[in-house]
Write a protein that holds these residues in place. Structure first.
Motif, PDB file in Angstrom:
ATOM      1  N   ILE A 192      19.862 -44.519  29.005  1.00 61.27           N
ATOM      2  CA  ILE A 192      20.423 -43.224  28.596  1.00 61.27           C
ATOM      3  C   ILE A 192      19.430 -42.461  27.722  1.00 61.27           C
ATOM      4  N   ALA A 193      19.308 -41.152  27.971  1.00 60.78           N
ATOM      5  CA  ALA A 193      18.530 -40.298  27.060  1.00 60.78           C
ATOM      6  C   ALA A 193      19.421 -39.933  25.879  1.00 60.78           C
ATOM      7  N   VAL A 194      18.960 -40.272  24.690  1.00 58.61           N
ATOM      8  CA  VAL A 194      19.717 -39.954  23.469  1.00 58.61           C
ATOM      9  C   VAL A 194      18.958 -38.865  22.729  1.00 58.61           C
ATOM     10  N   ASN A 195      19.430 -37.639  22.915  1.00 55.34           N
ATOM     11  CA  ASN A 195      18.822 -36.472  22.270  1.00 55.34           C
ATOM     12  C   ASN A 195      19.862 -35.825  21.363  1.00 55.34           C
ATOM     13  N   GLU A 196      19.376 -35.087  20.363  1.00 55.87           N
ATOM     14  CA  GLU A 196      20.314 -34.535  19.376  1.00 55.87           C
ATOM     15  C   GLU A 196      21.062 -33.302  19.866  1.00 55.87           C
ATOM     16  N   ASP A 230      30.592 -37.080  21.708  1.00 64.01           N
ATOM     17  CA  ASP A 230      31.682 -37.140  22.677  1.00 64.01           C
ATOM     18  C   ASP A 230      31.238 -36.725  24.082  1.00 64.01           C
ATOM     19  N   SER A 231      30.369 -35.698  24.161  1.00 60.40           N
ATOM     20  CA  SER A 231      29.867 -35.328  25.500  1.00 60.40           C
ATOM     21  C   SER A 231      29.088 -36.484  26.105  1.00 60.40           C
ATOM     22  N   ARG A 232      28.274 -37.116  25.268  1.00 60.40           N
ATOM     23  CA  ARG A 232      27.470 -38.237  25.812  1.00 60.40           C
ATOM     24  C   ARG A 232      28.390 -39.366  26.271  1.00 60.40           C
ATOM     25  N   HIS A 237      15.318 -39.008  19.201  1.00 61.94           N
ATOM     26  CA  HIS A 237      16.312 -38.685  18.171  1.00 61.94           C
ATOM     27  C   HIS A 237      15.726 -39.059  16.817  1.00 61.94           C
ATOM     28  N   ALA A 238      16.123 -38.338  15.776  1.00 56.32           N
ATOM     29  CA  ALA A 238      15.611 -38.559  14.414  1.00 56.32           C
ATOM     30  C   ALA A 238      14.075 -38.578  14.408  1.00 56.32           C
TER      31      ALA A 238
END
Ligand SMILES: NC(=O)CCC(=O)C(=O)O
Length: 274
Positions: free
Chosen positions: A8-12, A17-19, A212-213
């Protein structure tokens, strides 16, 4: 046996909830697989330390509910990666009320809880996860019809004794969700292969993509067989990595090249010489 690792791409720019809903849809698309694996802390990102407290959930919170349903809709065993768990009374033997844990959730194809694993080795030395979260104390294995899973999370990959203990407890397929950073990608690949070779086990290691971060993620989820051969490897972006493997290869490898039988335990400590 067919496994799908969802990197999964975890972007800010995407809300938690959408993710969560997007990932549930991706899990549903894997109907026909035997096992689906998600990464570590994919709701927040493994390096988004400030989000851990804000987004922490009880064990049976929104991610649990959504993933249990996705597992049963798809009819797959689901290693749903990990969540920032906020412990509540009675939620585990050593858990203190309010303590955060990095907790993996596993579900059966009917959406029943199969296991929860609290990450034992916390990353960050004297900051981040290492100070914000409690340490798990218990090994977790899960019996599937075809193989026994041994479960570990990200930084755990650096501790070979944990994996040897899982093998002693019957593990044949080592499943490792992660949020591994790009700058140590070479370690990720090397350690995944090392854990497979030394334990003569399959390794299914599922990481995150995106940034992220301020920490670019490595991606490159990887599946390694008990001989150390890489069966499949993802690229850097979001991807579903699907692989077919034969769990019987674990017993065959251990029989043909029986190094695990040659372990010498209980060695004497060194004597001072000179
Ligand atoms: N989330 C983690 O456990 C990160 C581990 C890591 O970056 C490393 O071991 O290197």
């Amino acid at each position: 046996m067919r496994a799908s690792l969802i990197q999964i791409a975890v972007n800010e720019d995407e809300s938690v909830d959408s993710r969560r809903q997007r990932v549930a849809a991706l899990v549903r698309e894997q109907a026909g697989a035997d096992l689906v694996v998600l990464p570590e802390l994919w709701t927040t990102g493994a390096f988004a330390f400030e989000e851990f407290g804000r987004e922490a959930e009880p064990l049976q919170g929104p991610t649990y509910e959504t993933m249990a349903k996705a597992a049963s809709d798809a009819g797959v065993w689901l290693h749903a990666g990990s969540i920032p768990e906020r412990a509540v009374s009675g939620s585990g033997s050593a858990a203190q009320d309010g303590t955060l844990y990095n907790t993996s959730l596993l579900f059966s194809p009917s959406g029943e809880p199969a296991a929860a694993y609290r990450k034992i080795h916390r990353f960050g030395f004297d900051k981040g996860e290492a100070v914000l979260m409690g340490a798990g104390q218990e090994l977790v294995t899960v019996r599937l019809p075809e193989t026994t899973l041994g479960v570990a999370t990200c930084y755990d990959l650096r501790f070979p004794e944990l994996f040897r203990s899982l093998v002693d407890a019957g593990a044949e397929t080592l499943v490792i969700p992660a949020g591994w950073p790009e700058r140590r990608r070479a370690h990720w690949t090397l350690l995944a292969q090392a854990r497979a070779v030394e334990n003569q086990a399959f390794v299914l290691a599922c990481g995150t993509a995106g940034t992220h971060a301020g920490v670019p993620q490595a991606g490159h989820s990887i599946v390694v067989d008990p001989w150390g051969e890489v069966l499949a490897e993802a690229g850097p972006g979001e991807e579903v990595l699907t692989v077919d493997f034969d769990p019987a290869k674990v017993a065959a490898t251990r029989e043909q090249f029986p190094v695990l039988k040659d372990r010498v335990l209980g060695l004497q400590p060194p004597r001072h010489q000179g």
